[in-house]
Structure formats: structure tokens, C-alpha cells
Design a protein around this motif. Structure first.
Motif, PDB file in Angstrom:
ATOM      1  N   GLU A 147     -38.124 -13.607  10.299  1.00 36.82           N
ATOM      2  CA  GLU A 147     -38.877 -13.046   9.179  1.00 36.82           C
ATOM      3  C   GLU A 147     -40.363 -13.163   9.477  1.00 36.82           C
ATOM      4  N   PHE A 148     -41.059 -12.045   9.460  1.00 40.33           N
ATOM      5  CA  PHE A 148     -42.505 -12.039   9.697  1.00 40.33           C
ATOM      6  C   PHE A 148     -43.101 -10.826   9.002  1.00 40.33           C
ATOM      7  N   ARG A 149     -44.392 -10.871   8.850  1.00 43.20           N
ATOM      8  CA  ARG A 149     -45.077  -9.792   8.126  1.00 43.20           C
ATOM      9  C   ARG A 149     -45.013  -8.491   8.926  1.00 43.20           C
ATOM     10  N   PHE A 150     -44.933  -7.407   8.172  1.00 45.22           N
ATOM     11  CA  PHE A 150     -44.955  -6.054   8.738  1.00 45.22           C
ATOM     12  C   PHE A 150     -43.737  -5.777   9.642  1.00 45.22           C
ATOM     13  N   LYS A 151     -42.641  -6.500   9.411  1.00 48.22           N
ATOM     14  CA  LYS A 151     -41.456  -6.262  10.234  1.00 48.22           C
ATOM     15  C   LYS A 151     -40.940  -4.834  10.064  1.00 48.22           C
ATOM     16  N   ARG A 152     -40.923  -4.344   8.840  1.00 49.03           N
ATOM     17  CA  ARG A 152     -40.459  -2.978   8.611  1.00 49.03           C
ATOM     18  C   ARG A 152     -41.365  -1.967   9.306  1.00 49.03           C
ATOM     19  N   LEU A 153     -42.676  -2.248   9.300  1.00 48.59           N
ATOM     20  CA  LEU A 153     -43.615  -1.359   9.974  1.00 48.59           C
ATOM     21  C   LEU A 153     -43.375  -1.360  11.480  1.00 48.59           C
ATOM     22  N   VAL A 154     -43.097  -2.535  12.026  1.00 47.81           N
ATOM     23  CA  VAL A 154     -42.826  -2.631  13.462  1.00 47.81           C
ATOM     24  C   VAL A 154     -41.591  -1.818  13.829  1.00 47.81           C
ATOM     25  N   LEU A 155     -40.525  -1.934  13.019  1.00 51.82           N
ATOM     26  CA  LEU A 155     -39.315  -1.159  13.277  1.00 51.82           C
ATOM     27  C   LEU A 155     -39.586   0.337  13.183  1.00 51.82           C
ATOM     28  N   THR A 156     -40.414   0.713  12.212  1.00 57.72           N
ATOM     29  CA  THR A 156     -40.754   2.128  12.060  1.00 57.72           C
ATOM     30  C   THR A 156     -41.517   2.638  13.280  1.00 57.72           C
ATOM     31  N   LEU A 157     -42.437   1.836  13.778  1.00 57.51           N
ATOM     32  CA  LEU A 157     -43.191   2.234  14.957  1.00 57.51           C
ATOM     33  C   LEU A 157     -42.294   2.320  16.191  1.00 57.51           C
ATOM     34  N   ILE A 158     -41.318   1.414  16.279  1.00 58.71           N
ATOM     35  CA  ILE A 158     -40.403   1.430  17.427  1.00 58.71           C
ATOM     36  C   ILE A 158     -39.617   2.730  17.461  1.00 58.71           C
ATOM     37  N   ILE A 159     -39.059   3.108  16.322  1.00 59.87           N
ATOM     38  CA  ILE A 159     -38.258   4.328  16.304  1.00 59.87           C
ATOM     39  C   ILE A 159     -39.147   5.562  16.397  1.00 59.87           C
ATOM     40  N   ALA A 160     -40.389   5.453  15.923  1.00 58.09           N
ATOM     41  CA  ALA A 160     -41.289   6.608  15.980  1.00 58.09           C
ATOM     42  C   ALA A 160     -41.671   6.957  17.414  1.00 58.09           C
ATOM     43  N   THR A 161     -41.716   5.953  18.288  1.00 57.81           N
ATOM     44  CA  THR A 161     -42.081   6.225  19.682  1.00 57.81           C
ATOM     45  C   THR A 161     -41.067   7.109  20.388  1.00 57.81           C
ATOM     46  N   SER A 162     -39.819   7.078  19.927  1.00 59.58           N
ATOM     47  CA  SER A 162     -38.799   7.920  20.558  1.00 59.58           C
ATOM     48  C   SER A 162     -38.832   9.351  20.060  1.00 59.58           C
ATOM     49  N   MET A 163     -39.664   9.629  19.075  1.00 66.66           N
ATOM     50  CA  MET A 163     -39.719  10.966  18.495  1.00 66.66           C
ATOM     51  C   MET A 163     -40.791  11.842  19.124  1.00 66.66           C
ATOM     52  N   PHE A 164     -41.605  11.272  20.004  1.00 65.72           N
ATOM     53  CA  PHE A 164     -42.611  12.087  20.683  1.00 65.72           C
ATOM     54  C   PHE A 164     -41.905  13.060  21.623  1.00 65.72           C
TER      55      PHE A 164
END
Length: 277
Positions: free
Chosen positions: A99-116
Motif C-alpha cells: 500500500e502506497f500513495r498514488f498506486k492507482r495512478l501508477v497502475l494507470t500509467l503502466i497500462i497507458a504505456t502499452s497504448m502508444f
């Protein structure tokens, strides 16, 4: 069973058969076309008038280099899958358990990188790999493929690890295991269906990758199967070897079909894990 239920079941079966036929029709036509003689390649019959293996013999002509291309595809897809799984398993476990801050944001960024779109990174990567001497090497195809395979693997495995109760690690630690031992001896074996499913998806995506392999290689000996198929040449520059391309397509597709059929139980287990409590 009521009449309405019977008709509903029949319609369901018809729908399943229609979807399966729709999905398999292109592969069937590719297989039939690969077995036609060159003179019959534009025949529209459902079965070849005369079965011929001349297209398969043409595919394995040394001048085509298709056997080497299949080996290159196996190396690239295999290494990409192994590296992606190793990194994604640890990353996904951390994302699921810590559990850490901005975990949901990190996951969103991870999946967003595959959408380029792939084309948006090919040009800068081509310049970079040219400068460091990576053109016509396996790593020039593996590293870019990892940039798309790894985010999807992390996202998929994170969802799978979240479905596993925390009590599994706690019970193992009560019995004397460290956190790492609990992960290695308890969690990983139980997560095998999800890991295996992710491996299949990653391998298929890496095996079918075309644009990166086309851009990063210009030597025939380093081309993967999809690139080699696109560069098949006919007897003259004005002839397109449709039969050879169909045969090569069958040969490139069959390993994936066989792999899915052999391991379909594990794949289904991984896709349905956690669906019911």
C-alpha cells in the motif's frame, strides 16, 4: 425442459457454431490455398482440385530463409516472454500487496504505456539503436516488444494476485517462512494458471509482432517469420507468390494453435480464476 428452453439452447449452439466458423474461416482458406497448385491458386472451390505440396517446398527453399526466420521468431518471442514474466511477476505482486500513495495512478500509467502506437516509437528507437550498434540484433526486437508486453503482463497478474487472500502469506509466515519464501513456495505455485495464461498471451503477441521486426532488421538472416513472409518473392518481380505466402502463414500459425490446444486447460483455469468464490 420447456419448448422455449429448447429453442434457446439451439439458438445458443447455432450462435457458437457461427462464431467458431467465422473465426476459423480465414485459417481454413489459407490452408486450402496453400495446398493448391500454382495454376489453381485463384480457384474459389472449398477444396483443392488436386492437393499439391509445391508451395511448402517453395517455402523451405534455402533462398527464402524461412526456417531461419522461424528460429528468429522463436528466440525473440521466447526471450520476451521469459523476461516479461520475471519482471511482471515481482512487480504485480508488489502492486497487489503493498500500500502506497498514488498506486492507482501508477497502475494507470503502466497500462497507458502499452497504448502508444508502435509507429510513434519506432523512429526514435531506430535512431538510438543505430547509434549504439543494435541494428540486426535480437535485442533490437526484444526490448521494444518488452515495452508493450510488460505493461499488459503486470496489469493481468496484478488483478490475479489481488484475488489471492493475504492469509496465505500470513499462514506460511506463522509456520516459519519469510516473506520471500512464502511468495516463492506458496504464492507462485498457486498463481501458476494466471502466470501461464499471461505467458501465452505475451508469447503470441511477440510472435506476431511485425513493425518493430521490420524496422530493426535489414539482413535476411535476422528477420522474423512475419517479416520473411511479407518479403517472399516470386519467379519474377511482377509475380506475387500467394501460394507460398499461404503455406508460410500456415506454418507460422500452426505452432500457436498447437500450443493453445495442448495447454487449453491451464489457459481456461487462468482466465476463470477468481470468477467464483
Amino acid at each position: 425442459m420447456t419448448l422455449t428452453t429448447k429453442w434457446r439452447n439451439r439458438l445458443l449452439h447455432v450462435g457458437v457454431v457461427a462464431v467458431v466458423a467465422y473465426c476459423l474461416a480465414p485459417f481454413y482458406w489459407m490452408l486450402v490455398s496453400s495446398l493448391r497448385r500454382t495454376s489453381d491458386i485463384f480457384d474459389t472451390s472449398l477444396f483443392p482440385r488436386r492437393v499439391s505440396l509445391e508451395n511448402y517446398r517453395a517455402v523451405f527453399d534455402p533462398s527464402q530463409g524461412f526456417a531461419r526466420a522461424l528460429l528468429n521468431s522463436l528466440v525473440v518471442a521466447g526471450v520476451t516472454t521469459v523476461l516479461a514474466l520475471l519482471l511482471a511477476t515481482f512487480t504485480a505482486y508488489a502492486m497487489a500487496r503493498l500500500e502506497f500513495r498514488f498506486k492507482r495512478l501508477v497502475l494507470t500509467l503502466i497500462i497507458a504505456t502499452s497504448m502508444f502506437p508502435v509507429v510513434s516509437i519506432v523512429v526514435p528507437l531506430l535512431k538510438l539503436f543505430t547509434d549504439i550498434g543494435w541494428i540486426n540484433t535480437y535485442q533490437a526486437m526484444i526490448v521494444p516488444s518488452m515495452s508493450f508486453a510488460l505493461p499488459l503482463a503486470v496489469w493481468n497478474l496484478t488483478t490475479f494476485f489481488r484475488q489471492m487472500p493475504d492469509e496465505l502469506e500470513h499462514a506460511a509466515m506463522v509456520d516459519g517462512c519469510t516473506r520471500g519464501q512464502a511468495f516463492r513456495k506458496i504464492i507462485v505455485p498457486l498463481a501458476a494458471p494466471g502466470i501461464f495464461t499471461t505467458a501465452i498471451i505475451t508469447f503470441i503477441a511477440a510472435w506476431n509482432e511485425f513493425l518493430i521486426a521490420l524496422s530493426m532488421t535489414n539482413e535476411p538472416g535476422m528477420q522474423t517469420a512475419p517479416v520473411a513472409i511479407s518479403k517472399f518473392s516470386g519467379a519474377s518481380q511482377f509475380e506475387t507468390p500467394f501460394g507460398s505466402q499461404m503455406a508460410a502463414g500456415v506454418l507460422a500459425t500452426v505452432p500457436l494453435v498447437v500450443m493453445v490446444l495442448l495447454f487449453q486447460r491451464r489457459i481456461v483455469a487462468g482466465l476463470t480464476a477468481g470468477a467464483a468464490k
